[in-house]
Design an enzyme around this catalytic site. Structure first.
Site, PDB file in Angstrom:
ATOM      1  N   LYS A 110       0.831  -1.202   0.000  1.00 37.14           N
ATOM      2  CA  LYS A 110       0.000   0.000   0.000  1.00 37.14           C
ATOM      3  C   LYS A 110       0.869   1.257   0.000  1.00 37.14           C
ATOM      4  CE  LYS A 110      -0.365   0.059   5.048  1.00 37.14           C
ATOM      5  NZ  LYS A 110      -1.272   0.024   6.214  1.00 37.14           N
ATOM      6  N   TYR A 170      17.248  28.914   9.636  1.00 35.85           N
ATOM      7  CA  TYR A 170      16.041  29.588  10.103  1.00 35.85           C
ATOM      8  C   TYR A 170      15.939  29.556  11.628  1.00 35.85           C
ATOM      9  CZ  TYR A 170      13.951  29.763   5.409  1.00 35.85           C
ATOM     10  OH  TYR A 170      13.676  30.029   4.091  1.00 35.85           O
TER      11      TYR A 170
END
EC number: 5.1.1.1
Length: 397
Positions: A42, A257
């Site tokens: 899946k 950041y």
């Protein structure tokens, strides 16, 4: 007119198909000859590529594949004509025509779907999902007992009854025994229908959890159960990313950041061309190391969309010049380790990376007789003839 620019690949996820084959064989040996091993592919085979991984597993001897939905099932069927394909979701009562016309097996999750199977107009193979403690999908034990009294299963008996363990990764959790006992009630009621309780985690719980079939996904791809001390599985993936630039940074300067990291000495840093766009978890910032030949370099500062920054002060310049590839996943630092560092499951980490990185398959062996038998016919090779195209569900709603 669009301008096309040819660029080098900065991020490569290497997938060792021989390791997947070996893991399938290892699990088959572990559970024994009387227990079937089905493969769960899946979510694009956990991000590793649905068709390529399915081909590898068929070549290893797997003859039953589980997918998440009909779109994945139809893609597989257009490539493999004979392998059995079971679909965890996409209701049979709504999409029964698709199941029947392409020889797919629905996993029935409620009474409405169950009755739709019985009124399909022709025999329909199906798997029955029973809810034993996960509270997600499946008929309750009470539902199944009621349908049994109504003789529903005498008219259309499931091929397999299955359930799913909520706490299989924790070997000592009492939920495992509770779910096994609930499942055993339904299993005994519906004999001779075969049973499947365990996915990958349940394989390690012992033979009383194996029943007639195990459904293995993450274990095939090298993810091991954290509760198991020794890991007999082979790692499947390696992750490499290119160094794009090298810079000198004075002591006390911020990196990345939010200025979450400041250098405590005059440093050399490298900008590596991988970020959360590629599936690298944002939360692993300042927590992981990358390998540069025999040296390691820590991640510093936040992971950004396209890049991460590493401290290469202690790495010789010849090992980390621009264009050099850094290794993020290897036999020494696996997807289990990455997940632990990032605070996510290894399944999540692998699926994200598989979807965001360029894949490179290793050890593409010649196909065996098992794979050759699954080659599509002319009609199956042509989606327009076989009607195995991505589903337009909107047209059916």
């Amino acid at each position: 007119m669009m301008l096309s620019i040819v660029r080098s690949v900065d991020v490569v996820l290497e997938i060792d198909l021989a390791a997947i084959r070996a893991n399938f064989q290892k699990i088959s040996t572990l559970v024994g000859d009387k227990v079937k091993v089905a493969a769960v592919v899946k979510s694009d085979a956990y991000g590793l590529g649905l068709v390529d991984i399915a081909r590898t597993l068929i070549d290893a001897g797997c003859d039953l594949l589980f997918v998440a939905n009909l779109d994945e099932a139809l893609l597989l069927r257009s490539s493999f004509s004979r392998v059995a394909i079971a679909v965890f979701r996409d209701e049979f009562d709504r999409f029964g025509t698709w199941y029947r016309s392409h020889g797919l097996i629905p996993v029935v999750n409620n009474c409405k779907e169950l009755h739709a199977v019985g009124t399909a107009g022709e025999p329909q193979s199906y798997f029955l999902n029973v809810e034993t403690g996960f509270s997600r999908f499946g008929l309750s034990v009470g539902d199944i007992q009621r349908e049994y009294l109504l003789r529903t299963f005498e008219r259309y008996r499931p091929s397999i009854v299955l359930s799913h363990l909520a706490c299989g990764e924790c070997i000592s959790d009492p939920m495992n025994q509770l779910q096994r006992d609930r499942f055993r009630t339904v299993y005994d009621l519906l004999k001779p229908t075969r049973g499947s309780l365990s996915a990958s985690a349940g394989v390690w719980l012992g033979k009383s959890y194996h029943f007639d079939m195990v459904r293995v996904g993450s274990a095939l791809y090298g993810i091991h159960n954290a509760g198991v001390q020794t890991n007999p599985l082979k790692p499947v993936v390696k992750l490499r990313a290119r160094i794009l630039d090298v810079r000198s940074v004075p002591a006390g300067e911020a990196v990345g950041y939010g200025a979450t990291f400041r250098t405590d000495r005059a440093s050399r840093v490298a900008i590596v061309g991988i970020g959360y766009k590629h599936g690298l978890p944002w939360s692993c910032a300042n927590k992981i190391f990358v390998r540069l030949a025999e040296y390691s370099a820590p991640s510093i500062g936040r992971i950004s969309m396209e890049y991460m920054i590493i401290d290469i002060t202690d790495v010789p310049a010849r090992r980390c010049s621009p264009g050099t590839f850094a290794e993020l996943l290897s036999e020494d630092f696996t997807v289990n380790d990455l997940g632990a560092a990032a605070g996510v499951s290894p399944q999540e980490a692998l699926t994200r990376l598989g979807a965001g990185c360029t894949r490179k398959y290793l050890n593409l062996f010649p196909p065996s007789a098992a794979f050759t038998a699954n080659r599509p016919t002319e009609a199956m090779s042509n989606p327009s003839r076989a009607k195995s195209r991505p589903m337009d569900k909107q047209a059916l709603i």
